[in-house]
Design a protein around this motif. Sequence first.
Motif, PDB file in Angstrom:
ATOM      1  N   ASP A   1     -27.052  52.375   5.378  1.00  0.00           N
ATOM      2  CA  ASP A   1     -26.918  53.576   6.193  1.00  0.00           C
ATOM      3  C   ASP A   1     -28.319  53.996   6.607  1.00  0.00           C
ATOM      4  O   ASP A   1     -29.134  54.414   5.751  1.00  0.00           O
ATOM      5  CB  ASP A   1     -26.223  54.682   5.404  1.00  0.00           C
ATOM      6  CG  ASP A   1     -25.958  55.919   6.257  1.00  0.00           C
ATOM      7  OD1 ASP A   1     -26.417  55.937   7.419  1.00  0.00           O
ATOM      8  OD2 ASP A   1     -25.317  56.855   5.769  1.00  0.00           O
ATOM      9  N   LEU A   2     -28.607  53.865   7.895  1.00  0.00           N
ATOM     10  CA  LEU A   2     -29.955  54.163   8.356  1.00  0.00           C
ATOM     11  C   LEU A   2     -30.336  55.621   8.115  1.00  0.00           C
ATOM     12  O   LEU A   2     -31.491  55.921   7.797  1.00  0.00           O
ATOM     13  CB  LEU A   2     -30.078  53.822   9.853  1.00  0.00           C
ATOM     14  CG  LEU A   2     -31.469  53.994  10.469  1.00  0.00           C
ATOM     15  CD1 LEU A   2     -32.484  53.113   9.763  1.00  0.00           C
ATOM     16  CD2 LEU A   2     -31.444  53.701  11.964  1.00  0.00           C
ATOM     17  N   SER A   3     -29.380  56.525   8.232  1.00  0.00           N
ATOM     18  CA  SER A   3     -29.680  57.942   7.995  1.00  0.00           C
ATOM     19  C   SER A   3     -30.160  58.158   6.565  1.00  0.00           C
ATOM     20  O   SER A   3     -31.142  58.872   6.314  1.00  0.00           O
ATOM     21  CB  SER A   3     -28.444  58.790   8.272  1.00  0.00           C
ATOM     22  OG  SER A   3     -28.046  58.681   9.624  1.00  0.00           O
ATOM     23  N   ALA A   4     -29.488  57.512   5.600  1.00  0.00           N
ATOM     24  CA  ALA A   4     -29.906  57.651   4.198  1.00  0.00           C
ATOM     25  C   ALA A   4     -31.270  57.023   3.979  1.00  0.00           C
ATOM     26  O   ALA A   4     -32.113  57.563   3.236  1.00  0.00           O
ATOM     27  CB  ALA A   4     -28.865  57.004   3.298  1.00  0.00           C
ATOM     28  N   LEU A   5     -31.509  55.891   4.627  1.00  0.00           N
ATOM     29  CA  LEU A   5     -32.796  55.221   4.492  1.00  0.00           C
ATOM     30  C   LEU A   5     -33.926  56.075   5.064  1.00  0.00           C
ATOM     31  O   LEU A   5     -35.015  56.179   4.470  1.00  0.00           O
ATOM     32  CB  LEU A   5     -32.732  53.865   5.186  1.00  0.00           C
ATOM     33  CG  LEU A   5     -33.848  52.868   4.872  1.00  0.00           C
ATOM     34  CD1 LEU A   5     -33.752  52.428   3.433  1.00  0.00           C
ATOM     35  CD2 LEU A   5     -33.746  51.663   5.796  1.00  0.00           C
TER      36      LEU A   5
ATOM     37  N   GLU B 221     -24.071  60.918  14.361  1.00  0.00           N
ATOM     38  CA  GLU B 221     -23.177  59.767  14.330  1.00  0.00           C
ATOM     39  C   GLU B 221     -23.638  58.777  13.259  1.00  0.00           C
ATOM     40  O   GLU B 221     -24.834  58.609  13.018  1.00  0.00           O
ATOM     41  CB  GLU B 221     -23.159  59.073  15.694  1.00  0.00           C
ATOM     42  CG  GLU B 221     -22.572  59.914  16.815  1.00  0.00           C
ATOM     43  CD  GLU B 221     -21.079  60.159  16.621  1.00  0.00           C
ATOM     44  OE1 GLU B 221     -20.413  59.266  16.044  1.00  0.00           O
ATOM     45  OE2 GLU B 221     -20.597  61.221  17.037  1.00  0.00           O
ATOM     46  N   PRO B 222     -22.686  58.082  12.600  1.00  0.00           N
ATOM     47  CA  PRO B 222     -23.059  57.085  11.586  1.00  0.00           C
ATOM     48  C   PRO B 222     -23.865  55.963  12.233  1.00  0.00           C
ATOM     49  O   PRO B 222     -23.560  55.498  13.332  1.00  0.00           O
ATOM     50  CB  PRO B 222     -21.724  56.571  11.055  1.00  0.00           C
ATOM     51  CG  PRO B 222     -20.725  57.596  11.455  1.00  0.00           C
ATOM     52  CD  PRO B 222     -21.224  58.239  12.711  1.00  0.00           C
ATOM     53  N   MET B 223     -24.927  55.505  11.520  1.00  0.00           N
ATOM     54  CA  MET B 223     -25.781  54.424  12.016  1.00  0.00           C
ATOM     55  C   MET B 223     -25.879  53.387  10.908  1.00  0.00           C
ATOM     56  O   MET B 223     -26.730  53.491  10.010  1.00  0.00           O
ATOM     57  CB  MET B 223     -27.164  54.963  12.395  1.00  0.00           C
ATOM     58  CG  MET B 223     -27.156  55.912  13.574  1.00  0.00           C
ATOM     59  SD  MET B 223     -28.798  56.570  13.976  1.00  0.00           S
ATOM     60  CE  MET B 223     -29.056  57.681  12.591  1.00  0.00           C
TER      61      MET B 223
ATOM     62  N   ALA C 270     -34.239  59.304  14.133  1.00  0.00           N
ATOM     63  CA  ALA C 270     -33.343  58.145  14.202  1.00  0.00           C
ATOM     64  C   ALA C 270     -32.129  58.532  15.026  1.00  0.00           C
ATOM     65  O   ALA C 270     -31.535  59.601  14.800  1.00  0.00           O
ATOM     66  CB  ALA C 270     -32.938  57.690  12.804  1.00  0.00           C
ATOM     67  N   GLU C 271     -31.745  57.689  15.991  1.00  0.00           N
ATOM     68  CA  GLU C 271     -30.635  58.015  16.881  1.00  0.00           C
ATOM     69  C   GLU C 271     -30.062  56.740  17.489  1.00  0.00           C
ATOM     70  O   GLU C 271     -30.630  55.651  17.365  1.00  0.00           O
ATOM     71  CB  GLU C 271     -31.111  58.957  17.997  1.00  0.00           C
ATOM     72  CG  GLU C 271     -32.205  58.354  18.857  1.00  0.00           C
ATOM     73  CD  GLU C 271     -32.735  59.311  19.894  1.00  0.00           C
ATOM     74  OE1 GLU C 271     -32.056  60.312  20.168  1.00  0.00           O
ATOM     75  OE2 GLU C 271     -33.823  59.055  20.424  1.00  0.00           O
ATOM     76  N   GLN C 272     -28.918  56.934  18.146  1.00  0.00           N
ATOM     77  CA  GLN C 272     -28.303  55.824  18.861  1.00  0.00           C
ATOM     78  C   GLN C 272     -29.163  55.490  20.084  1.00  0.00           C
ATOM     79  O   GLN C 272     -29.729  56.369  20.727  1.00  0.00           O
ATOM     80  CB  GLN C 272     -26.882  56.207  19.318  1.00  0.00           C
ATOM     81  CG  GLN C 272     -25.959  56.671  18.216  1.00  0.00           C
ATOM     82  CD  GLN C 272     -25.416  55.518  17.397  1.00  0.00           C
ATOM     83  OE1 GLN C 272     -25.485  54.365  17.825  1.00  0.00           O
ATOM     84  NE2 GLN C 272     -24.863  55.822  16.234  1.00  0.00           N
ATOM     85  N   ALA C 273     -29.261  54.215  20.388  1.00  0.00           N
ATOM     86  CA  ALA C 273     -30.005  53.797  21.595  1.00  0.00           C
ATOM     87  C   ALA C 273     -29.205  54.135  22.841  1.00  0.00           C
ATOM     88  O   ALA C 273     -27.969  54.078  22.849  1.00  0.00           O
ATOM     89  CB  ALA C 273     -30.300  52.305  21.536  1.00  0.00           C
TER      90      ALA C 273
END
Length: 641
Positions: A471-475, A499-501, A538-541
């Motif tokens: 999970d990129l958000s957790a990282l 949004e989940p990444m 961190a976000e969606q491209a």
Amino acid sequence: MFSALVILLLELTALAVFVMMLHCLRRVIGIVPLYLVLGTLFMLGQATWIPELVLDVTPNIWDTLSYGLLLIPVMSMFLVIYETEGTTEAQRFILSMMVLGIGFFFTTRLLFSHYSVDSGFKWYDDSDPFMLVMSLQQGMIGLTFLHLLLFFLLPILYQTMRNRQMPVLFCFFVSMNMYLMSAELLVRFLSRNEAADVSWSVEAGRCLVVTWISVLTYLYLHLGRALRIERRIGAFGIVIDLFKHLQSTNQMRQSLAEWAGRYQAVFDNSSELIFLLDEHGMVLNANTAAMSTLHLLLTQPDFVLASQVLDANDKPFVWNDEWQRLWRGSEDKKVVMFTNMTLLLPDGRRRDVDFNLSQAWVNEKAMAVLIMHDMTEQRDKEREHLKLEEQLMHSQRLEAVGQLAGGVAHDFNNLLHGILGSIEMLSRQDLTPASRAMLGNIDAASKRAAELTSQLLGFARRGKFQEELLDLSALITQAGTLFNTTAKGIAFKTLLDPEPMMIYGDAAQLQQIILNLLFNSKDAVAELSGEKRIVLRAEQAHEDMPEWDKRPQRDAKAGDFVCIKVRDNGCGIPPALVGHIFDPFFTTKGPHKGTGMGLAMVYGCVTHHQGWLDVKSQVGQGTEFTVFLPKARKGKKVGER
């Protein structure tokens, strides 16, 4: 009588040959001498038809001036002009004869209207010379229009016979005889005095003269190969063409108006910027595209276009020099091309332009036409293409360096393992304090070397890689927490997309990527005296991101990637160094403050995760690193590549 006839034929032959010679040389000496000679013969031939002269003088029947014999060479040459040049030139001949007749009328009126006549001067039958001149004047103007009317009928009769395929010599003979007989009958009918009868001998002699001149005319056309083989359509072509010319004037006006409209439509609707400039560079006229581009500048009375133009070296465009260059020694029309120029817009924007400068004359005054083409979009694409090529070359260079560094680091790492093992075995033995201190130095240096080789292996994408679903958000949150403990005096902020990444990758390498970028930003803001800011995001491209246009795979979709951004307001990176920041051992930090492997390892790890980086920096304004990583696809298992 026979001798008089021979003399007459010789005289007319000489005149006919003379006018034929003038006609033959018309391309060299011009048509004017021919028309002047024919006009003189035309006026003298008409004079013999005036009743006062004919009735009061009894000429020899073979006199050249009698009975309009001087008109025969004129008629023959008129038919030659009609046969060789066509109806238009024949109409010009008639017009020139009309001008001569009108000129004679006004000349005699001007000469004799203000002078009295000496009563002692006599003219044959005690005639008053002044009245004789007036009669001659009035008779000449009437005969001029009479003969001009007959001149229109002459080619009609001639062409009618030609269209019926009659012999050319016969056509000449009949046409000229009909002309003379028609003129004689009209003069008798219109004359107030009774005309004398003409004997059969005069008529026969005149027919003989016409026959001889017809033969000469035919020989001239035949030997000169000037006879037309085809037949003209319609015998009344000379009259019909006259009305066509009158009609063509209106058609010409309409055509000119139509072409002017077409020119104006092209001028106004052209995407090119078109200017008409005077010798001082002032804009006299501009099309719609130019008006919409420069707006209010063109409304200024003393606006000079050169003040808004820079050359390829960003130096002002010198109009006077270019004007002299345009017109210097210009026998032929010259066009001067200018490329890689810059146009300054009223709002401060710059446009890349190419333009050409060409000569023009308006109302006999030298002008210049400047046609400018906007090349901004094309140059932007060229620059973008060049930048992509540079990025590709840089990637290939780093790939080659990575392969070399990976091989060396792998072998060097094996040697270090042996050294560290030996150090550990020696440390268990009984050593003197001095020896143990030196062994500790060797151990520290070896561990430092092992750390560098580990970074080199990471840059070369040959280090350990344990892929798992992350999970990129957790990282990002975890890395931000670790960094925040060291970010003393720095305004640090973390922004995450709701949004989940989810991504696949090595957690340790990804965390090291983030921390290395954050620590670089920390060093960049260390020297700032004001507020120090670092933002981790961190976000969606998205496809509207400027960095997305620099993707190496042009068919990639933005929805399949996430991006990590680290932005600071630090010192920035000079443009000359941006291309080297990912090189191994390249650093701008002072001695003992960095190994130059941090960003190299970041580059290698990102590439190892099938991602890419982009950096934007401005000296004194800060730097932003953007990392794109592929999202985890549904159905993909851990370990799949």
